[in-house]
Scaffold this motif. Structure first.
Motif, short mmCIF file in Angstrom:
data_model
loop_
_atom_site.label_atom_id
_atom_site.label_comp_id
_atom_site.label_asym_id
_atom_site.label_seq_id
_atom_site.Cartn_x
_atom_site.Cartn_y
_atom_site.Cartn_z
N GLU B 29 -11.08 50.67 73.06
CA GLU B 29 -10.22 51.73 72.54
C GLU B 29 -10.57 52.06 71.09
OE1 GLU B 29 -6.04 51.13 73.33
OE2 GLU B 29 -5.52 52.80 71.98
N ALA B 30 -10.83 51.00 70.30
CA ALA B 30 -11.17 51.21 68.89
C ALA B 30 -12.47 52.01 68.75
CB ALA B 30 -11.30 49.86 68.18
N CYS B 31 -13.45 51.71 69.57
CA CYS B 31 -14.73 52.43 69.49
C CYS B 31 -14.54 53.90 69.83
CB CYS B 31 -15.76 51.82 70.44
SG CYS B 31 -16.42 50.28 69.82
N LEU B 32 -13.75 54.17 70.84
CA LEU B 32 -13.53 55.57 71.22
C LEU B 32 -12.76 56.31 70.14
CD1 LEU B 32 -12.86 55.35 75.06
CD2 LEU B 32 -14.94 55.96 73.86
N ARG B 33 -11.81 55.61 69.53
CA ARG B 33 -11.06 56.24 68.43
C ARG B 33 -11.98 56.51 67.25
NH1 ARG B 33 -5.10 54.05 67.20
NH2 ARG B 33 -4.39 53.95 69.34
N ALA B 34 -12.86 55.57 66.99
CA ALA B 34 -13.80 55.75 65.87
C ALA B 34 -14.65 56.98 66.14
CB ALA B 34 -14.68 54.51 65.72
N ARG B 48 -18.10 48.86 58.47
CA ARG B 48 -17.48 47.78 59.25
C ARG B 48 -15.99 47.69 58.92
NH1 ARG B 48 -18.74 42.19 58.90
NH2 ARG B 48 -19.32 42.70 56.78
N ALA B 49 -15.68 47.82 57.62
CA ALA B 49 -14.27 47.75 57.19
C ALA B 49 -13.47 48.89 57.82
CB ALA B 49 -14.18 47.80 55.67
N TRP B 50 -14.08 50.06 57.87
CA TRP B 50 -13.42 51.22 58.47
C TRP B 50 -13.15 50.95 59.96
CZ3 TRP B 50 -15.60 55.09 61.94
CH2 TRP B 50 -14.80 56.21 62.12
N LEU B 51 -14.13 50.40 60.63
CA LEU B 51 -13.97 50.09 62.06
C LEU B 51 -12.90 49.00 62.27
CD1 LEU B 51 -17.73 50.17 63.11
CD2 LEU B 51 -15.98 51.78 63.82
N PHE B 52 -12.85 48.03 61.36
CA PHE B 52 -11.84 46.97 61.48
C PHE B 52 -10.43 47.56 61.33
CE2 PHE B 52 -15.03 43.63 59.86
CZ PHE B 52 -15.44 43.36 61.15
N THR B 53 -10.32 48.57 60.44
CA THR B 53 -9.01 49.21 60.25
C THR B 53 -8.54 49.83 61.56
OG1 THR B 53 -9.77 49.80 58.04
CG2 THR B 53 -7.75 50.85 58.79
N ILE B 54 -9.46 50.52 62.22
CA ILE B 54 -9.11 51.16 63.49
C ILE B 54 -8.78 50.09 64.54
CG2 ILE B 54 -10.01 52.62 65.36
CD1 ILE B 54 -11.73 54.02 63.23
N PHE B 59 -4.85 47.20 67.92
CA PHE B 59 -4.27 45.91 68.28
C PHE B 59 -2.76 45.89 68.03
CE2 PHE B 59 -3.20 41.66 66.39
CZ PHE B 59 -3.09 40.97 67.59
N LEU B 60 -2.35 46.35 66.84
CA LEU B 60 -0.91 46.34 66.50
C LEU B 60 -0.12 47.30 67.40
CD1 LEU B 60 -0.98 46.18 62.58
CD2 LEU B 60 -0.70 44.31 64.21
N ASN B 61 -0.72 48.46 67.70
CA ASN B 61 -0.04 49.41 68.59
C ASN B 61 0.20 48.81 69.96
OD1 ASN B 61 0.18 51.35 66.68
ND2 ASN B 61 -1.66 52.49 67.30
N ARG B 62 -0.77 48.04 70.41
CA ARG B 62 -0.62 47.44 71.75
C ARG B 62 0.50 46.41 71.75
NH1 ARG B 62 -5.35 48.27 75.18
NH2 ARG B 62 -4.91 46.36 76.33
N ILE B 63 0.61 45.68 70.65
CA ILE B 63 1.70 44.70 70.57
C ILE B 63 3.03 45.44 70.59
CG2 ILE B 63 2.82 42.96 69.11
CD1 ILE B 63 0.18 42.17 68.01
N ARG B 64 3.11 46.50 69.78
CA ARG B 64 4.36 47.26 69.68
C ARG B 64 4.73 47.91 71.00
NH1 ARG B 64 2.07 49.52 64.86
NH2 ARG B 64 2.67 48.23 63.09
N SER B 65 3.72 48.45 71.70
CA SER B 65 4.01 49.18 72.94
C SER B 65 4.58 48.25 74.00
CB SER B 65 2.76 49.88 73.45
OG SER B 65 1.85 48.91 73.91
N ARG B 66 4.35 46.95 73.83
CA ARG B 66 4.92 46.00 74.80
C ARG B 66 6.30 45.56 74.36
NH1 ARG B 66 -0.20 42.82 74.50
NH2 ARG B 66 -1.62 44.09 75.71
N GLY B 67 6.78 46.19 73.30
CA GLY B 67 8.12 45.86 72.85
C GLY B 67 8.17 44.59 72.02
N HIS B 68 6.96 44.09 71.61
CA HIS B 68 6.96 42.90 70.76
C HIS B 68 7.03 43.31 69.30
CE1 HIS B 68 6.13 40.15 73.97
NE2 HIS B 68 5.11 40.88 74.39
N GLU B 69 7.63 42.44 68.52
CA GLU B 69 7.65 42.66 67.07
C GLU B 69 6.27 42.35 66.53
OE1 GLU B 69 10.06 43.10 64.34
OE2 GLU B 69 10.84 44.32 66.00
N VAL B 70 5.80 43.16 65.61
CA VAL B 70 4.56 42.80 64.95
C VAL B 70 4.91 41.68 63.98
CG1 VAL B 70 2.75 43.57 63.40
CG2 VAL B 70 3.58 45.07 65.20
N PRO B 71 4.29 40.52 64.12
CA PRO B 71 4.74 39.36 63.35
C PRO B 71 4.39 39.43 61.87
CG PRO B 71 2.87 38.79 64.70
CD PRO B 71 3.16 40.22 64.98
N GLU B 72 4.68 40.56 61.27
CA GLU B 72 4.40 40.73 59.84
C GLU B 72 5.53 40.13 59.03
OE1 GLU B 72 1.66 41.94 57.25
OE2 GLU B 72 1.59 42.89 59.22
#
Lengths: 260, 175
Positions: B29-34, B48-54, B59-72
């Protein structure tokens, strides 16, 4: 700096993120404080342990899947947005630059120098000319390749000349000097040419009024700069402070010789 | 055609998700978004840093979409206190045993770190990004990167020493 100030800066020190004056303050303190010096060692050790972690490679199947996805996206974008083919091609070219290594964009010169440093460290005779005499090395380059090379003396810092060789970097003839500090190697490269045809990734650092670029690759630290006539690159595991000091000395020596 | 940063993306994804199938999905998903947002990449910056951001956002969106709290938030209170942890930590004989740690132990210890510390350690220590680049990826000030890194390393060290004890590399009384 006191212990507490030094210790809050330790991670940044080990990560090469401090300014030169902060580095000097930390190191000055560590010369006198064994506890802080030991903490530096422990911090470095953990970092090296992490750096040596084996890396996972992406499965081939994933790679293929992503390529297919990108191709599909490009096709969809073309159809949907009714973009002229040339625009899509331009977009694809930019992405190719981002995601795909192109033969036309060579890796930065400094990457080449690090690879050479690693390669030379592995061969039995890293220097073509084994010599501890700077004058002999200068004459050897002159006779061998007509190059006027500056061979700085780092012996007051315990870094001793071990030899020289003719190297090649970015398909150009380069002078290579090999130094040793104990069993640690220091490579000094001088590549004739200007920055215009070399890319310099890394951090800009100012040291004694001059600009240098520091970069870390494959576990080695590099310091590079140019004086308009040549590109200079130092590669070693020595810390940035030592490397910048060596760089500064070479720069001074070079400038002095050019004035003569 | 080769995707140059794919291995790095996959390695980081695996360390974030700790699950192969999940890591593959995140990377894809990240590659396609990039690809879609390449026009937002600033060519002078670290790709590389730009790609890591994406990658991280996916990753965080997937956690959120499952209704989990992002453990920030779980680590919010700790960060402040952390900068002083290294200040009081004295090196001890156990540090030497870090060298004997096997790959699996480091993997395990890294896996136990709270996400916000883990990502700072992964990006700086394993991926070799600068503090500035990591601050951009994590969208936080450099000072926060430093405190998370410091805290993360301290926890990691503690975890490794615990494993060393489990293996019997160090004795309880050495502590």
């Amino acid at each position: 700096m006191n212990c507490s100030e030094v210790r809050t800066r330790l991670p940044a020190y080990v990560d090469g993120e401090l300014t030169v004056s902060e580095i000097a303050a930390v190191e000055g303190h560590c010369l006198e404080c064994r506890q802080c010096a030991a903490l530096v060692g422990a911090e470095r050790e953990l970092r090296q342990l992490l750096r040596r972690q084996p890396r996972e490679t992406a499965p081939l199947e994933l790679r293929a899947r992503i390529r297919r996805g990108i191709r599909r996206e490009a096709a969809v974008g073309r159809a949907r947005r009714w973009l002229p083919v040339a625009a899509v091609a331009a977009a694809a070219a930019i992405v190719a630059f981002v995601l795909v290594p192109s033969r036309r964009t060579p890796p930065p010169l400094v990457a080449d120098l690090v690879d050479k440093h690693i390669a030379y460290a592995q061969i039995e005779r890293p220097a073509e000319l084994a010599s501890t005499d700077p004058r002999e090395v200068v004459e050897w380059f002159q006779a061998r390749a007509g190059m006027r090379v500056t061979v700085p003396d780092y012996s007051p810092a315990g870094i001793h000349l071990a030899g020289a060789r003719l190297a090649e970097a970015h398909e150009r003839k380069a002078a290579y000097l090999l130094y040793e500090k104990g069993r640690t190697l220091l490579s000094v490269f001088m590549v004739p040419g200007s920055v215009a045809d070399a890319t310099f990734p890394g951090r800009r650092v100012s040291y004694r009024g001059h600009e240098y670029i520091t970069d870390e690759r494959k576990g080695f630290r590099t310091v590079s700069w140019t004086d308009g006539q040549a590109i200079y690159g130092l590669v070693s595991v020595l810390d940035y402070d030592a490397l910048l000091e060596c760089a500064d000395r070479l720069r001074e020596e070079r400038a002095r010789q050019t004035r003569l | 055609m080769a995707l140059v940063h794919l291995d790095a993306l996959y390695d980081v994804a695996l360390r974030l998700t700790r699950n192969r199938a999940e890591a593959e999905d995140v990377v894809q998903e990240a590659c396609l978004r990039a690809f879609r947002s390449f026009d937002r990449f600033n060519p002078g910056t670290n790709c590389r840093a730009w790609l890591f951001t994406i990658l991280r956002n996916v990753f965080l969106n997937r956690i959120r979409s499952r209704g989990h709290e992002v453990p920030e938030a779980e680590t919010g209170g700790l960060e402040q206190a952390e900068t002083t942890i290294t200040a009081h930590a004295e090196p001890n004989p156990e540090e030497r045993f870090l060298q004997t740690m096997v790959h699996g132990d480091i993997e395990r210890a890294l896996g136990t770190l709270p996400l916000s510390y883990r990502e700072a350690v992964i990006l700086v220590d394993i991926e070799g990004l600068t503090y500035r680049e990591v601050a951009d990826v994590l969208d936080c000030p450099i000072g926060t990167v430093m405190s998370r890194l410091s805290r993360g390393r301290a926890l990691l060290r503690r975890g490794l020493v615990r494993f060393a004890r489990e293996h019997g590399y160090v004795k309880e009384e050495d502590e």
